[in-house]
Design an enzyme around this catalytic site. Sequence first.
Site, PDB file in Angstrom:
ATOM      1  N   ARG A   4      36.155  44.586  29.937  1.00  0.00           N
ATOM      2  CA  ARG A   4      35.047  44.682  28.990  1.00  0.00           C
ATOM      3  C   ARG A   4      35.408  45.761  27.987  1.00  0.00           C
ATOM      4  NH1 ARG A   4      32.787  44.493  34.196  1.00  0.00           N
ATOM      5  NH2 ARG A   4      31.481  42.648  34.587  1.00  0.00           N
TER       6      ARG A   4
ATOM      7  N   LYS B  55      30.784  47.600  36.028  1.00  0.00           N
ATOM      8  CA  LYS B  55      29.334  47.610  36.177  1.00  0.00           C
ATOM      9  C   LYS B  55      28.948  47.979  37.605  1.00  0.00           C
ATOM     10  CE  LYS B  55      27.948  44.359  32.550  1.00  0.00           C
ATOM     11  NZ  LYS B  55      27.237  43.092  32.240  1.00  0.00           N
TER      12      LYS B  55
ATOM     13  N   HIS C  14      35.319  40.897  22.684  1.00  0.00           N
ATOM     14  CA  HIS C  14      34.825  40.026  23.748  1.00  0.00           C
ATOM     15  C   HIS C  14      35.519  38.667  23.709  1.00  0.00           C
ATOM     16  CE1 HIS C  14      32.032  39.571  27.004  1.00  0.00           C
ATOM     17  NE2 HIS C  14      31.556  38.441  26.516  1.00  0.00           N
TER      18      HIS C  14
ATOM     19  N   ARG D  64      38.629  38.958  25.597  1.00  0.00           N
ATOM     20  CA  ARG D  64      38.361  38.905  27.045  1.00  0.00           C
ATOM     21  C   ARG D  64      38.222  37.452  27.495  1.00  0.00           C
ATOM     22  NH1 ARG D  64      35.784  41.463  31.620  1.00  0.00           N
ATOM     23  NH2 ARG D  64      33.818  40.483  32.229  1.00  0.00           N
TER      24      ARG D  64
ATOM     25  N   HIS E 173      33.338  40.194  37.684  1.00  0.00           N
ATOM     26  CA  HIS E 173      32.067  39.480  37.842  1.00  0.00           C
ATOM     27  C   HIS E 173      31.628  39.580  39.297  1.00  0.00           C
ATOM     28  CE1 HIS E 173      32.867  36.645  34.164  1.00  0.00           C
ATOM     29  NE2 HIS E 173      32.409  37.825  33.814  1.00  0.00           N
TER      30      HIS E 173
ATOM     31  N   TYR F 202      33.764  29.117  32.606  1.00  0.00           N
ATOM     32  CA  TYR F 202      35.122  28.706  32.212  1.00  0.00           C
ATOM     33  C   TYR F 202      35.566  27.413  32.895  1.00  0.00           C
ATOM     34  CZ  TYR F 202      35.351  33.469  30.444  1.00  0.00           C
ATOM     35  OH  TYR F 202      35.092  34.638  29.769  1.00  0.00           O
TER      36      TYR F 202
END
Length: 308
Positions: free
Chosen positions: A157, A181, A253, A256, A279, A288
């Site tokens: 990210r 995250k 992004h 990415r 994720h 995807y």
Amino acid sequence: MRTATAIETFLEMMSAERGAAQNTLESYRRDLEDAAAFSTATGLQLTQADPATIRAYLDDIAGRGFAATSQARRLSALRQFFRFLYTENIRTDDPTSTLDTPRKDRSLPKILSEADVERLLRRAEEETGDAKATSTAHFHAVRLHALLEILYATGLRVSELVSLPVTVARSDNRFLMVRGKGSKDRMVPLSGKAREAMSKYLAARDATPHLSDSLWLFPAISESGFLARQVFARELKGLAARAGLKTSAISPHVLRHAFASHLLQNGADLRAVQQLLGHSDISTTQIYTHVMEERLHRLVTEHHPLAD
């Protein structure tokens, strides 16, 4: 408890117990304060809101033109807020428990072709060798090249990339240990070209007196102490223009997304890509799957004996 106090207490909990990032906390604050303003206008504090008030608020933001994704995000913030109030015995119910999440259209991510990424990286590398560039311009070119090579090699990210501590680049340059995250750490491998670009950048960084002592890999004169995401995005668009690419289709992004899509196109496993992207839920990575479907269709068409 007054709404303002409840919001502050909720945000403190999210920061202390769940390790929410500052950007996440600011997003929660904006969403909850907007809902609080709507609720107050109806005659109720947000802490006292009933399901009808929350439903009316969602209808209101839909009427203001908010996309389904934005509506869903706001409802998610409200769900967590009211769950917190219930857990802390501030409320005896959760007014969001019976509400449906607005349906989101799963739009496919913008991606660049491998040829376009190669063109972008080649231009970035060429600009590091401009003999006519000033020392400042040369440093910026070397930094931009390193940023791009690392981003495309790892799929970080943009917030993770610009806030990398310099220690991760000095410990073992075959891998980067990234804190993502929820303060979760993950290890991502670096390609040979990314290691080379980072090594050249580190040499330039260490030779710059006001940057060499910084704790950050990409230091800058800013409130955070590291390069702002907006600065990187702006430099990337400028590079894209010089490379003859459409600037509206390029952002950190998008690179990415290109990282993930190109891995899958070349045979990578979806679970592995999930881990590399950081994720927490495989459903996020499944955006995807269209790439995998194209690959499988091509595989059957090219190799099945009964294919047309």
